[in-house]
Every structure is written in structure tokens, then in C-alpha cells.
Design a protein around this motif. Structure first.
Motif, PDB file in Angstrom:
ATOM      1  N   THR A 213      37.959  44.190   1.268  1.00  0.00           N
ATOM      2  CA  THR A 213      37.154  44.293   0.055  1.00  0.00           C
ATOM      3  C   THR A 213      37.068  45.775  -0.294  1.00  0.00           C
ATOM      4  OG1 THR A 213      35.867  42.457   0.894  1.00  0.00           O
ATOM      5  CG2 THR A 213      34.975  43.610  -1.021  1.00  0.00           C
ATOM      6  N   VAL A 214      37.558  46.116  -1.478  1.00  0.00           N
ATOM      7  CA  VAL A 214      37.534  47.512  -1.910  1.00  0.00           C
ATOM      8  C   VAL A 214      36.318  47.712  -2.804  1.00  0.00           C
ATOM      9  CG1 VAL A 214      38.755  49.315  -3.189  1.00  0.00           C
ATOM     10  CG2 VAL A 214      40.049  47.670  -1.790  1.00  0.00           C
ATOM     11  N   PHE A 215      35.472  48.672  -2.429  1.00  0.00           N
ATOM     12  CA  PHE A 215      34.290  48.997  -3.225  1.00  0.00           C
ATOM     13  C   PHE A 215      34.628  50.237  -4.050  1.00  0.00           C
ATOM     14  CE2 PHE A 215      32.917  46.682   0.518  1.00  0.00           C
ATOM     15  CZ  PHE A 215      32.157  45.672  -0.057  1.00  0.00           C
ATOM     16  N   GLN A 216      34.883  50.012  -5.325  1.00  0.00           N
ATOM     17  CA  GLN A 216      35.343  51.095  -6.210  1.00  0.00           C
ATOM     18  C   GLN A 216      34.237  51.524  -7.172  1.00  0.00           C
ATOM     19  OE1 GLN A 216      39.166  51.075  -8.848  1.00  0.00           O
ATOM     20  NE2 GLN A 216      37.507  50.301 -10.142  1.00  0.00           N
ATOM     21  N   ARG A 217      33.936  52.826  -7.150  1.00  0.00           N
ATOM     22  CA  ARG A 217      32.957  53.314  -8.118  1.00  0.00           C
ATOM     23  C   ARG A 217      33.672  53.847  -9.359  1.00  0.00           C
ATOM     24  NH1 ARG A 217      28.441  57.411  -6.034  1.00  0.00           N
ATOM     25  NH2 ARG A 217      30.209  58.856  -5.990  1.00  0.00           N
ATOM     26  N   THR A 218      34.769  54.591  -9.124  1.00  0.00           N
ATOM     27  CA  THR A 218      35.516  55.142 -10.257  1.00  0.00           C
ATOM     28  C   THR A 218      37.006  54.874 -10.055  1.00  0.00           C
ATOM     29  OG1 THR A 218      33.918  56.960 -10.235  1.00  0.00           O
ATOM     30  CG2 THR A 218      35.825  57.216 -11.675  1.00  0.00           C
ATOM     31  N   PRO A 219      37.654  54.178 -10.968  1.00  0.00           N
ATOM     32  CA  PRO A 219      39.104  54.015 -10.828  1.00  0.00           C
ATOM     33  C   PRO A 219      39.811  55.351 -11.037  1.00  0.00           C
ATOM     34  CG  PRO A 219      38.323  52.998 -12.875  1.00  0.00           C
ATOM     35  CD  PRO A 219      37.114  53.500 -12.160  1.00  0.00           C
ATOM     36  N   ASN A 220      40.934  55.511 -10.346  1.00  0.00           N
ATOM     37  CA  ASN A 220      41.698  56.752 -10.401  1.00  0.00           C
ATOM     38  C   ASN A 220      43.096  56.499 -10.931  1.00  0.00           C
ATOM     39  OD1 ASN A 220      41.162  59.475  -9.565  1.00  0.00           O
ATOM     40  ND2 ASN A 220      40.225  58.561  -7.749  1.00  0.00           N
ATOM     41  N   TYR A 221      43.696  57.508 -11.502  1.00  0.00           N
ATOM     42  CA  TYR A 221      45.102  57.385 -11.908  1.00  0.00           C
ATOM     43  C   TYR A 221      45.972  57.601 -10.677  1.00  0.00           C
ATOM     44  CZ  TYR A 221      43.178  58.366 -16.576  1.00  0.00           C
ATOM     45  OH  TYR A 221      42.448  58.355 -17.729  1.00  0.00           O
ATOM     46  N   SER A 222      46.892  56.686 -10.440  1.00  0.00           N
ATOM     47  CA  SER A 222      47.819  56.900  -9.330  1.00  0.00           C
ATOM     48  C   SER A 222      49.252  56.683  -9.788  1.00  0.00           C
ATOM     49  CB  SER A 222      47.481  55.976  -8.166  1.00  0.00           C
ATOM     50  OG  SER A 222      48.278  56.317  -7.055  1.00  0.00           O
ATOM     51  N   ILE A 223      50.123  57.527  -9.281  1.00  0.00           N
ATOM     52  CA  ILE A 223      51.544  57.526  -9.670  1.00  0.00           C
ATOM     53  C   ILE A 223      52.344  57.094  -8.448  1.00  0.00           C
ATOM     54  CG2 ILE A 223      53.412  58.997 -10.588  1.00  0.00           C
ATOM     55  CD1 ILE A 223      50.846  58.868 -12.377  1.00  0.00           C
ATOM     56  N   PRO A 224      53.361  56.256  -8.616  1.00  0.00           N
ATOM     57  CA  PRO A 224      54.157  55.872  -7.435  1.00  0.00           C
ATOM     58  C   PRO A 224      54.804  57.103  -6.786  1.00  0.00           C
ATOM     59  CG  PRO A 224      54.984  54.787  -9.447  1.00  0.00           C
ATOM     60  CD  PRO A 224      53.863  55.673  -9.864  1.00  0.00           C
ATOM     61  N   ALA A 225      54.730  57.175  -5.468  1.00  0.00           N
ATOM     62  CA  ALA A 225      55.319  58.313  -4.748  1.00  0.00           C
ATOM     63  C   ALA A 225      56.841  58.225  -4.773  1.00  0.00           C
ATOM     64  CB  ALA A 225      54.839  58.328  -3.306  1.00  0.00           C
ATOM     65  N   ARG A 226      57.340  57.006  -4.674  1.00  0.00           N
ATOM     66  CA  ARG A 226      58.780  56.762  -4.510  1.00  0.00           C
ATOM     67  C   ARG A 226      59.309  57.562  -3.324  1.00  0.00           C
ATOM     68  NH1 ARG A 226      59.026  53.437  -8.594  1.00  0.00           N
ATOM     69  NH2 ARG A 226      58.151  54.068 -10.609  1.00  0.00           N
ATOM     70  N   ASN A 227      58.599  57.403  -2.233  1.00  0.00           N
ATOM     71  CA  ASN A 227      59.021  58.048  -1.001  1.00  0.00           C
ATOM     72  C   ASN A 227      60.338  57.439  -0.524  1.00  0.00           C
ATOM     73  OD1 ASN A 227      58.754  59.705   1.294  1.00  0.00           O
ATOM     74  ND2 ASN A 227      58.040  57.927   2.462  1.00  0.00           N
ATOM     75  N   ARG A 228      61.123  58.210   0.204  1.00  0.00           N
ATOM     76  CA  ARG A 228      62.389  57.701   0.737  1.00  0.00           C
ATOM     77  C   ARG A 228      62.856  58.630   1.847  1.00  0.00           C
ATOM     78  NH1 ARG A 228      65.756  61.341  -1.165  1.00  0.00           N
ATOM     79  NH2 ARG A 228      65.188  62.417  -3.092  1.00  0.00           N
ATOM     80  N   PRO A 229      63.762  58.132   2.696  1.00  0.00           N
ATOM     81  CA  PRO A 229      64.315  59.034   3.711  1.00  0.00           C
ATOM     82  C   PRO A 229      65.148  60.118   3.045  1.00  0.00           C
ATOM     83  CG  PRO A 229      64.929  56.732   4.142  1.00  0.00           C
ATOM     84  CD  PRO A 229      64.319  56.769   2.781  1.00  0.00           C
ATOM     85  N   LEU A 230      65.202  61.298   3.667  1.00  0.00           N
ATOM     86  CA  LEU A 230      66.072  62.361   3.141  1.00  0.00           C
ATOM     87  C   LEU A 230      67.488  62.117   3.657  1.00  0.00           C
ATOM     88  CD1 LEU A 230      63.796  65.511   3.673  1.00  0.00           C
ATOM     89  CD2 LEU A 230      64.380  64.435   1.483  1.00  0.00           C
ATOM     90  N   GLU A 231      68.444  62.160   2.759  1.00  0.00           N
ATOM     91  CA  GLU A 231      69.845  61.917   3.142  1.00  0.00           C
ATOM     92  C   GLU A 231      70.415  63.165   3.832  1.00  0.00           C
ATOM     93  OE1 GLU A 231      71.037  59.031   2.777  1.00  0.00           O
ATOM     94  OE2 GLU A 231      69.464  58.240   1.467  1.00  0.00           O
TER      95      GLU A 231
END
Ligand code: N01
Length: 542
Positions: A213-231
Motif C-alpha cells: 500500500t503506497v501512501f502518497q501525499r504528493t505525486p512526482n514526475y518520474s522519467i524512465p531510466a532505461r537502464n541497461r548493461p554497458l556494452e
């Protein structure tokens, strides 16, 4: 200069040192390395059992850095750069901690670090021109210089909800996560807080828990990290180009050489704007804010981007009511620290995750069985506080620093932090603050800013030694001008419109003033260098 002991009039032995450094994270480790080069006797006090600072304490599930690993690392040693292998675009907490342990071993730093020790007081003796530092082990040191390397986000903020002590389950703050980890399997977890930390932790917790259960007071803007292994080819190319990359970091606005679009969001057609937003969204990460030049300074430009992100949330979250609750509406995008996630919004499509809006139905108390809001009681086995930190000043005040005439730093800063360059404060000679308030710090890639501060401080101490000065202190008028400048540039942006920790707004009763310097890392570096080159203009040397 060697280390030796003397006695106070009362007979208590005092170790005589050149420098005391507080904290053995990224800042403290590098500071120690440089001070040893100067041949100064130095002791670092560290509250933790090991090195790492932020990365020692924040072991919550999903903890990861939002700056890419090849930028969020030391640049001072080309050998270190060549021998260390980063595995992913965004490094995990365990990987960064391994890196910092490697650095400590490689440069044999631990012999000057005293672990499990907190500095509890520091006061300046005007006659001797030395600091006396006390620890929680009852030790007293005398040092010419006191350098704080305590980080900007290291004193946890844990709201004192009514009934907290009555809770029968487990309670954890993300910033003090147990080293052995927490088995969340099959448990009912409540998470309070949806800042960068909550947004990283919630998807990971949801994969283990019976229910979150997430108790949220203020929603935030979130951007996908698109993390990946380094080639492998990418790593090789980075290693070849490290010098250029670091130079670009140093000269950039945010200490991170990512591409910034110099165009205004208002100068292009709606189609072009959308295309550009989509492009940076696909790249992911904090780079989003560099899509156009005016995102954090022009409300219209900002609103275009905020609308774009809200629409994305609407696409990712299946339940329209939940999606709406997750859409930020009370602050411009980027004016609270932008969040970076991996499957945060998608997590709300899971059967075992629910979202409670504690703005409309506030938390009233913690009960033996769980948490009660105005509308309902939620039964929980574990409560996770992802409630942030007393940022920027909290850890400095905890050191109980007293300057000339016994003046407390906390009192001097009662109406907001006052520094010259974010490095020093009038009335507190020979006290340097790495990434102090009034410097770019948290608005930048921290490692770039840390190295710049450490190098400036090192040069300054070397200058004092060479010119036989024993005391350095900012002039009040230089400090006044800097404080005014920090405020002035902040007021040219949209930052003051958000109730953020940048302004102290997350801590009830804390004075509301914009603390970091928004003028840009590259410009700030030039200013600091000019001041040094002019024989430390704005400082009194004696
Ligand atoms: O803390 P936060 P954080 N009742 O202060 C809520 C860095 N960081 O630990 O917004 C209910 O941002 C609060 O609600 P509100 C990064 O710089 C970096 O997440 O005040 N809720 C908010 O949702 C970041 O910005 C990384 O209304 C309460 C949350 O708790 C900074 O650390 C990762 C409450 C706190 O959010 C701090 O982030 C993590 C209450 N009484 C952190 N009190 C990386 O680089 C607070 N909240 C990856």
C-alpha cells in the motif's frame, strides 16, 4: 607536520592534528587523499562502520544512482578510471559501495579514518586559531582546519506519527536500511513517500510482498531510466575518451555532459515539440529536462512538458482513477528533483499494489496493526518510511559547530544558510563545507561538484601554508553578496514554486529559502577559480 598530543588545563589529552574531516563518503575520501598529498596530519571521522556515506546507508531495494556511472565517479586518477569496470549505465548501490571500498583500499585511505565515530561538537578558539572537535567516544582533537564532508542528504527525516511506538510490526527508514536486508516475502508492506527513493523502491518491494500500500501525499514526475548493461565497445570507447568526457562534465551546467537543446520550447511548432519530448522520453533519465532550454525557467514551456509526462502516465497506468492520482499537478516539472524509475508507473497495474492519497485523507496515526488515515485503517506487517532527509543543513547542524565568540552555526543560519561560495561562512574561520548550501551540489552530478570543492579547498590550504597564513574567513560583505546572488538566480527560475526539500519545505518549521546554487557548475567553477586567482578575494587572511 606530525600528529602529537598535548593537554588541556584540566589535564585531558588532546590530539593535535592539522585537519579533521567529517565523513568518509565520496567527499571525505577524496579530501583525505589530497590532504595527505599536502603532507598534513588528518583524521577522518565516520559514523558508519565502513566507507561510502550515502551509499553505505541507503541499502533499500532498488537503490541506484540517477547519474550514469561513467560520470558519477572520480576523475582524479586516470589509473583508477582505466582499471574499474562499471557494469551498467546507472550503477546500483552495491556496485557504488564496492567502488568506494576499492578506492579506499587502492589509495590506502582507511588508516586515517576512524569508523563508528560521530563528531558531536566543534568549537573555534579565536586565540589559538584552532578548532576543538569532540566525538561521541569522548575524544577531543585540536585541528587547524575542520572540513565537513557530510553530504547533503544524510540526516533522515522520519515524521513522528502518533502511535508509532505502538506498531507491532517492523518499521524501516530507507536511509537506514538494515545491512542484512529485510525479507519482505509474503508480507503486507506500507510505503510512505513517493520521492526518488519511494519511486525506486516500490517496484522492487512489490515483486516480493504479498501486498504493497503506497501512501502518497504528493505525486512526482518520474522519467524512465532505461537502464541497461554497458556494452564492451562502449566501455572501451569511454575509457579512451575519459579526459574529454570529464572536461565536458566540469564545464557543463549540471556537471554532466549530456546534450542540451539551446532552443526554446516556444520557438518550435507543436508537432516538433512533441517529437522532441518523445525523443528524450525514449532516451530516458534526467536528460529529459534538457529537451529545451527553458523548461525550468518558463512556465509555458514547462507546462508543455508536464502535460506530456501526465499523458504518458495516463498511457502506462490502466486504471484511470489511479492514473489521475499519480499525475503531478501542484508544481512545475523539474522544480522538485526529477525522479528516474524502472517500471514505477507500471507497478500500479499489479494486483498486489494499491495507492492511497494521503493529501485528501491524511495519515492520522500508526496503530498496533497498521496505519489509520482519515478514512480507513490499513493492516500492515512492515512500514517503510521513504520520507527523505533534513537536507543540506540537517547534518551540519548536528555537528554543533560554534565559531568565533561561541556563535552557533545553527543560530547564525536561523533565517537560512549564509555562505560565501557555499564553501565557508563568516565567523567560522578555517571551516570548509564540501558541497555546502550556496554551492551547486544537489543540482549537479555530485561527483563533479565534490571534486571541484575538494580541489579548491586543497589549493586554498596550500596557498595558506606557502604564505604562512593561519586563518581564513569570508568577509561579511562578500557573504552578503553571495547570498543575494544565490537568491537572485533562484528567483529567475521556477524552482521556488515547488514545496521541495531544496527550500526546506519538507521539514515542518524549517525556514523556507532556496539552498543550492542554480547558476550552473561550469560558471560556478570559473567564479571560484577567479576568486582564488585574485588572492582569495572576499576572504580575510591572517
Ligand atoms: O525524499 P523526498 P527521497 N506524510 O523528500 C513524503 C536523492 N535521491 O528520499 O512531497 C506523508 O524527495 C513526501 O511527500 P511530500 C534525490 O536528490 C537520489 O525520496 O512532502 N508523506 C515525499 O513523497 C532526492 O530528491 C537517488 O508531500 C510524507 C517523500 O515522503 C533526495 O535524495 C535516489 C511525509 C519524501 O521524498 C530525497 O529523495 C533516492 C508525511 N509526514 C534519493 N513526510 C538517486 O540518485 C514526507 N513525506 C537514485
Amino acid at each position: 607536520t606530525g600528529q602529537h598530543s598535548s593537554s588541556t588545563p584540566g589535564g585531558v589529552p588532546i590530539s593535535q592534528l592539522d585537519v579533521v574531516v567529517v565523513g568518509a563518503g565520496f567527499s571525505g575520501l577524496y579530501m583525505l587523499y589530497r590532504l595527505r598529498e599536502l603532507g598534513l596530519s588528518t583524521r577522518v571521522f565516520e559514523a558508519g562502520e565502513g566507507v561510502g556515506g550515502t551509499w553505505y546507508w541507503n541499502r533499500y531495494p532498488g537503490a541506484r544512482c540517477d547519474s550514469p556511472s561513467v560520470h558519477y565517479s572520480y576523475s582524479f586518477s586516470p589509473e583508477l578510471e582505466q582499471e574499474w569496470e562499471w557494469t551498467e549505465k546507472y550503477p546500483t548501490q552495491p556496485e557504488i559501495l564496492r567502488y568506494l571500498n576499492h578506492v579506499a583500499d587502492r589509495f590506502d585511505l582507511c588508516r586515517n579514518i576512524q569508523f563508528n565515530t560521530r563528531v558531536v561538537a566543534a568549537s573555534y578558539d579565536d586565540v589559538m586559531k584552532r578548532w576543538t572537535i569532540q566525538t561521541d567516544r569522548g575524544e577531543r582533537m585540536s585541528a587547524r582546519y575542520l572540513i565537513t564532508a557530510v553530504g547533503c542528504l544524510s540526516t533522515p527525516n522520519a515524521p513522528r506519527f502518533n502511535g508509532l511506538d505502538s506498531f507491532k510490526g517492523e518499521v524501516y527508514h530507507t536511509g537506514r536500511w538494515p545491512h542484512e536486508g529485510v525479507d519482505l516475502t509474503g508480507k503486507r508492506i506500507g510505503v510512505i513517500g513517493t520521492g526518488s527513493t519511494g519511486i525506486q523502491a516500490i517496484p522492487r518491494i512489490a515483486r516480493q510482498a504479498a501486498h504493497v500500500t503506497v501512501f502518497q501525499r504528493t505525486p512526482n514526475y518520474s522519467i524512465p531510466a532505461r537502464n541497461r548493461p554497458l556494452e564492451p565497445e562502449e566501455k572501451a570507447s569511454i575509457k579512451e575518451n575519459y579526459r574529454r568526457l570529464r572536461q565536458m562534465d566540469r564545464e557543463s551546467p549540471a556537471g554532466l555532459s549530456i546534450s542540451y537543446n539551446p532552443q526554446s520550447a516556444l520557438a518550435v511548432s507543436p508537432e516538433e515539440r512533441q517529437r522532441r519530448f518523445e525523443e528524450v522520453w525514449q532516451i530516458g533519465g534526467t536528460q529529459m529536462l534538457g529537451a529545451f532550454s527553458d523548461i525550468v525557467v518558463n512556465l509555458e514551456a514547462n507546462t508543455y512538458m508536464a502535460d506530456f509526462v501526465r499523458a504518458k502516465i495516463g498511457e502506462m497506468v490502466h486504471n484511470p482513477e489511479v492514473a489521475k492520482k499519480l499525475m503531478p499537478h501542484d508544481h512545475p516539472i523539474g522544480t522538485k528533483r526529477i525522479c528516474i524509475d524502472t517500471e514505477y508507473y507500471e507497478t500500479y497495474n499489479r494486483e498486489n499494489v494499491s495507492l492511497v492519497d494521503v493529501r485528501t485523507s491524511p495519515i492520522q496515526e500508526i496503530t498496533p496493526k497498521g496505519l489509520r488515515t482519515q478514512d480507513a485503517e490499513y493492516e500492515l506487517d512492515v512500514i517503510v518510511f521513504a520520507t527523505g532527509f533534513d537536507a543540506m543543513t540537517g547534518s551540519l547542524f548536528n555537528l554543533n559547530i560554534r565559531g568565533k565568540n561561541g556563535e552557533a552555526l545553527k543560530e547564525k543560519w536561523a533565517t537560512g544558510p549564509r555562505t560565501y561560495l557555499g564553501l565557508m561562512s563568516a565567523g567560522f574561520p578555517n571551516l570548509f563545507m564540501i558541497t555546502g548550501p550556496g554551492s551547486p551540489s544537489v543540482l549537479s552530478n555530485m561527483t563533479t561538484s565534490i571534486e571541484q570543492h575538494v580541489e579548491w579547498i586543497t589549493d586554498c590550504i596550500r596557498y595558506m601554508q606557502e604564505h604562512h597564513f593561519s586563518q581564513l574567513e569570508p568577509k561579511m560583505e562578500a557573504e552578503d553578496a553571495w547570498v543575494a546572488h544565490v537568491n537572485e538566480v533562484a528567483n529567475q527560475t521556477l524552482y521556488p514554486l515547488a514545496n521541495s526539500w531544496y527550500l526546506g519545505a519538507n521539514i515542518p518549521g524549517k525556514v523556507r529559502i532556496f539552498m543550492p546554487y542554480v547558476g550552473g557548475v561550469g560558471n560556478y567553477r570559473i567564479k571560484c577559480q577567479e576568486i582564488a586567482d585574485e588572492g582569495y578575494k572576499g576572504f580575510t587572511l591572517s
